[in-house]
Design a protein around this motif. Structure first.
Motif, PDB file in Angstrom:
ATOM      1  N   HIS A 143       8.770   0.920  -5.505  1.00 42.12           N
ATOM      2  CA  HIS A 143       8.108   0.744  -6.813  1.00 42.12           C
ATOM      3  C   HIS A 143       8.292   1.948  -7.727  1.00 42.12           C
ATOM      4  O   HIS A 143       8.040   1.851  -8.918  1.00 42.12           O
ATOM      5  N   LYS A 144       8.734   3.094  -7.174  1.00 44.04           N
ATOM      6  CA  LYS A 144       8.777   4.275  -8.045  1.00 44.04           C
ATOM      7  C   LYS A 144      10.045   4.270  -8.905  1.00 44.04           C
ATOM      8  O   LYS A 144       9.960   4.211 -10.110  1.00 44.04           O
ATOM      9  N   ASP A 202      11.039  11.329   4.224  1.00 44.36           N
ATOM     10  CA  ASP A 202      10.170  10.720   3.223  1.00 44.36           C
ATOM     11  C   ASP A 202      10.959  10.678   1.919  1.00 44.36           C
ATOM     12  O   ASP A 202      11.134  11.691   1.243  1.00 44.36           O
ATOM     13  N   TYR A 256      10.261  17.391  -4.596  1.00 44.19           N
ATOM     14  CA  TYR A 256       9.681  17.034  -5.897  1.00 44.19           C
ATOM     15  C   TYR A 256      10.537  17.536  -7.050  1.00 44.19           C
ATOM     16  O   TYR A 256      10.460  17.038  -8.158  1.00 44.19           O
ATOM     17  N   HIS A 288       4.014  15.114   1.234  1.00 42.69           N
ATOM     18  CA  HIS A 288       2.958  14.354   0.561  1.00 42.69           C
ATOM     19  C   HIS A 288       1.719  14.321   1.456  1.00 42.69           C
ATOM     20  O   HIS A 288       1.827  14.348   2.679  1.00 42.69           O
ATOM     21  N   ASN A 298       4.236   5.995   5.604  1.00 41.20           N
ATOM     22  CA  ASN A 298       4.296   7.233   6.394  1.00 41.20           C
ATOM     23  C   ASN A 298       3.346   7.166   7.591  1.00 41.20           C
ATOM     24  O   ASN A 298       3.682   7.598   8.691  1.00 41.20           O
ATOM     25  N   SER A 357      -0.103  12.082   2.405  1.00 39.72           N
ATOM     26  CA  SER A 357      -0.182  10.990   3.386  1.00 39.72           C
ATOM     27  C   SER A 357       0.379  11.434   4.736  1.00 39.72           C
ATOM     28  O   SER A 357      -0.022  10.916   5.782  1.00 39.72           O
ATOM     29  N   SER A 407       6.547  -0.828  -1.026  1.00 39.98           N
ATOM     30  CA  SER A 407       7.446   0.190  -0.453  1.00 39.98           C
ATOM     31  C   SER A 407       8.270  -0.415   0.677  1.00 39.98           C
ATOM     32  O   SER A 407       8.076  -1.577   1.042  1.00 39.98           O
ATOM     33  N   ASN A 440       0.805  -1.226   0.000  1.00 39.47           N
ATOM     34  CA  ASN A 440       0.000   0.000   0.000  1.00 39.47           C
ATOM     35  C   ASN A 440       0.836   1.274   0.000  1.00 39.47           C
ATOM     36  O   ASN A 440       0.395   2.322   0.470  1.00 39.47           O
ATOM     37  N   GLY A 441       2.035   1.143  -0.533  1.00 39.79           N
ATOM     38  CA  GLY A 441       2.832   2.327  -0.858  1.00 39.79           C
ATOM     39  C   GLY A 441       3.395   3.089   0.323  1.00 39.79           C
ATOM     40  O   GLY A 441       3.136   2.774   1.491  1.00 39.79           O
ATOM     41  N   THR A 442       4.153   4.126  -0.026  1.00 40.55           N
ATOM     42  CA  THR A 442       4.743   4.984   0.998  1.00 40.55           C
ATOM     43  C   THR A 442       3.652   5.799   1.685  1.00 40.55           C
ATOM     44  O   THR A 442       3.850   6.291   2.794  1.00 40.55           O
ATOM     45  N   SER A 443       2.499   5.913   1.044  1.00 41.59           N
ATOM     46  CA  SER A 443       1.355   6.573   1.693  1.00 41.59           C
ATOM     47  C   SER A 443       1.075   5.878   3.028  1.00 41.59           C
ATOM     48  O   SER A 443       0.863   6.527   4.057  1.00 41.59           O
ATOM     49  N   ALA A 484      10.335   8.841  -0.835  1.00 42.16           N
ATOM     50  CA  ALA A 484       9.510   8.083  -1.781  1.00 42.16           C
ATOM     51  C   ALA A 484      10.165   7.998  -3.168  1.00 42.16           C
ATOM     52  O   ALA A 484      10.109   6.969  -3.823  1.00 42.16           O
ATOM     53  N   TRP A 485      10.818   9.092  -3.582  1.00 45.00           N
ATOM     54  CA  TRP A 485      11.380   9.149  -4.943  1.00 45.00           C
ATOM     55  C   TRP A 485      12.893   8.954  -4.948  1.00 45.00           C
ATOM     56  O   TRP A 485      13.576   9.397  -5.867  1.00 45.00           O
ATOM     57  N   THR A 534      10.687  15.955   3.285  1.00 49.87           N
ATOM     58  CA  THR A 534      10.659  15.290   1.980  1.00 49.87           C
ATOM     59  C   THR A 534      12.072  15.331   1.400  1.00 49.87           C
ATOM     60  O   THR A 534      12.641  16.394   1.219  1.00 49.87           O
ATOM     61  N   SER A 561       9.441   4.484  -1.715  1.00 49.61           N
ATOM     62  CA  SER A 561       8.599   3.758  -2.684  1.00 49.61           C
ATOM     63  C   SER A 561       9.538   2.945  -3.572  1.00 49.61           C
ATOM     64  O   SER A 561      10.044   3.458  -4.574  1.00 49.61           O
TER      65      SER A 561
HETATM   66  C1  LIG Z   1       7.069  12.554  -1.283  1.00 50.19           C
HETATM   67  C2  LIG Z   1       6.080  11.439  -1.409  1.00 50.19           C
HETATM   68  N1  LIG Z   1       5.803  10.702  -0.338  1.00 50.19           N
HETATM   69  C3  LIG Z   1       4.925   9.682  -0.387  1.00 50.19           C
HETATM   70  C4  LIG Z   1       4.292   9.362  -1.562  1.00 50.19           C
HETATM   71  C5  LIG Z   1       3.320   8.224  -1.580  1.00 50.19           C
HETATM   72  O1  LIG Z   1       3.934   7.137  -2.165  1.00 50.19           O
HETATM   73  P1  LIG Z   1       3.121   5.889  -2.717  1.00 50.19           P
HETATM   74  O2  LIG Z   1       2.639   6.271  -4.062  1.00 50.19           O
HETATM   75  O3  LIG Z   1       4.155   4.802  -2.726  1.00 50.19           O
HETATM   76  O4  LIG Z   1       2.012   5.616  -1.775  1.00 50.19           O
HETATM   77  C6  LIG Z   1       4.546  10.090  -2.719  1.00 50.19           C
HETATM   78  C7  LIG Z   1       3.846   9.781  -3.968  1.00 50.19           C
HETATM   79  O5  LIG Z   1       3.914  10.433  -4.956  1.00 50.19           O
HETATM   80  C8  LIG Z   1       5.462  11.163  -2.643  1.00 50.19           C
HETATM   81  O6  LIG Z   1       5.730  11.917  -3.714  1.00 50.19           O
END
Ligand SMILES: Cc1ncc(COP(=O)(O)O)c(C=O)c1O
Length: 527
Positions: free
Chosen positions: A139-140, A104, A81, A30, A9, A32, A149, A3-6, A106-107, A77, A137
């Motif tokens: 997966h990213k 965080d 971005y 993000h 976090n 989340s 993640s 279920n991702g980094t969402s 994620a990227w 972060t 992430s």
């Molecule tokens: C900085 C950051 N944190 C967390 C997330 C969430 O990641 P995920 O898509 O793996 O849930 C994103 C997604 O774009 C992100 O950009």
């Protein structure tokens, strides 16, 4: 984890933070992480990122943070971005008064695998007194399946030195982890994390060395094309980067080899301006604590300089990225005059070539005043009364003139400089939603000068740039006047340029009136 980094976090925050605890949150976070504040009941203060004249988001200005106050946890972060990565050892020093650090990433899951990122990722911190978390992430930018993640944990010495303490930490943390897990895991996703790990273990350094070098090659290709055309008083897109990356000698050969640029992070660091100097990055940093990630490429359109001064003519980035999307090239982020592309695993030389060719094709269509109906047939078919008979060049100039005349970039800067005051915590605002103590109100009906200021029920996050402009629980009073002004300016822009609606989390649109105009509305807490 799944279920991702969402979810990563939220697991991290739920495992450490109790209701009412003081925390620090990157305003450039993000959503989340905003939800993490809701589920934990945290009492957040924000760390505000710097911003340059183009609207690109830089590192947080740590000098704004109160050093005498104690905070339970801080989330940053990393990278941002726009590809700005922190010297994490410096961050740890600046956040001495914070008990737990959360990066965080994620990227940024690849940072450990290449020397260019040395000391610029969370897990590069040596064991010390702080508990450190990174959420990534896998997966990213690595190869795991979507939503797969990882959470990385660096225990403080007082925990890592004792087997019993380590086990105890694990058991307690596991409660939060289990709370967010399904009892029906998808094992192929779990396996994809193992595969991604093994791939990086065996070959990560080689793969990322290649990706970084190819990104530098692409950066140079664009920069040299732009310079060569500028010598003929012609235009092309620019790349946002330190000038040394594409510097050439009198024989037009590169001054610094790609090998050196891909090895030595000092070429990429974001340095403070010397007196009277304009920097390439445009951020008012007071110290050297961040660098640009070579593989995150920000392209800049003509029409504006790094300080935000606008030319008479210009090309808004949304028009270019809409064109690229039609050609199958997906940009990660589009700002007013810049857009971001990633050079990642799977970005072949062939794909890079297609990108460059399409940018030249766009230039040709613009210069030759190609009809908009030939470039964006669907847009013109949907809104003929607005776009029929116009050329691509007219269209670019009309939008540029509008952005300039209505000072949209200036409005955006002022809106993000506003510091709205929270009346209640994000968790309390959310409770009002559950109790249906919220109502949908059009933004033009909110009076920031009113005796009883209205309170946001949900966060408002405009894309670009994807930073919360207002959090649930914050007041629409005079401190937030510029925020309201900017959101209404975006609403008017969308009514002027149908087909260019952007995503704003927390904003709904009314049904069109007889002139086809739609108005922004959001959830406010009932007075
Ligand atoms: C900085 C950051 N944190 C967390 C997330 C969430 O990641 P995920 O898509 O793996 O849930 C994103 C997604 O774009 C992100 O950009």
């Amino acid at each position: 984890m799944l279920n991702g980094t969402s979810t990563a976090n939220q697991i991290i925050w739920r495992s450490q933070v109790s209701p009412g605890e003081q925390t620090l949150m990157d305003r450039n976070c993000h959503k989340s992480l905003n939800y993490s504040m809701i589920i934990t009941g945290a009492n957040p203060e924000y760390m505000h990122p710097l911003r340059n004249g183009l609207g690109i988001i830089g590192p947080v200005d740590f000098s704004e943070i109160q050093s005498e106050k104690l905070y339970k946890m801080a989330a940053l972060t990393n990278s941002t971005y726009d590809g700005v990565c922190y010297y994490t050892h410096y961050v740890q020093e600046c956040l001495k008064n914070v008990e737990i650090l959360h990066f965080d990433e994620a990227w940024y899951a690849y940072a450990k695998f290449h020397e260019i990122y040395e000391k610029h990722y969370g897990m590069s911190l040596p064991p010390g007194n702080k508990l450190v978390f990174c959420s990534q992430s896998t997966h990213k930018l690595l190869t795991a399946f979507s939503q797969a993640s990882m959470i990385h944990v660096r225990l403080p010495r007082y925990l890592s030195n004792s087997a019993e303490a380590r086990e105890n930490f694990h058991d307690l943390f596991n409660e939060s982890y289990m709370m967010h897990g399904s009892t029906s895991p998808q094992y192929s996703m779990v396996a994809s994390l193992e595969v991604a790990t093994k791939m990086m273990l065996d070959n990560g350094d080689v793969v990322f060395d290649e990706i970084i070098k190819e990104a530098i090659e692409l950066r140079r290709k664009i920069a040299w094309a732009q310079e060569d055309l500028a010598e003929q008083k012609d235009w092309f897109f620019k790349i946002w980067q330190p000038p040394c990356i594409a510097e050439r000698n009198e024989n037009r050969e590169p001054k610094i080899s790609i090998e050196k640029l891909a090895k030595d992070q000092t070429y990429w660091t974001i340095k403070p301006a010397k007196p009277g100097e304009t920097t390439w990055h445009g951020f008012a940093v007071k110290d050297e604590y961040a660098m640009l990630d070579p593989i995150k490429l920000t392209f800049i359109c003509p029409g504006i300089d790094i300080n935000g001064n606008m030319d008479d003519a210009g090309i808004p980035a949304a028009i270019v990225t809409n064109y690229l999307i039609d050609k199958g090239i997906v940009c990660e982020k589009t700002d007013y005059y810049s857009w971001l592309l990633l050079n990642s695993a799977g970005t072949t030389k062939g794909k890079q070539g297609t990108l460059v060719a399409e940018l030249f094709k766009f230039k040709e269509l613009y210069d030759s005043k190609a009809l908009l109906a030939d470039v964006f047939p669907d847009l013109v078919a949907k809104y003929p009364e607005k776009y029929q008979g116009k050329s691509l060049k007219d269209h670019c100039h009309e939008m540029h003139d509008y952005i300039k005349k209505h000072k949209l970039l200036e409005n955006m800067r002022e809106a993000f400089e506003a510091r709205p005051i929270n009346d209640i915590t994000p968790a309390e605002a959310y409770r009002c939603i559950i109790k249906q103590e919220v109502e949908s109100v059009e933004l033009r009906d909110i009076n920031p000068d009113g005796a009883t200021p209205r309170i946001a029920g949900v966060m408002l996050v405009p894309y670009p740039p994807g930073i919360p402009i207002m959090m649930g629980g914050e007041k629409f009073d005079l401190y937030a006047g510029d925020i309201l002004k900017y959101l209404i300016a975006r609403q008017d822009f969308e009514n002027e340029f149908p087909g260019y609606e952007s995503d704003i989390h927390g904003i709904e649109r009314t049904a069109p009136d007889e002139e086809g105009n739609k108005y922004f509305k959001t959830l406010l807490i009932k007075n």
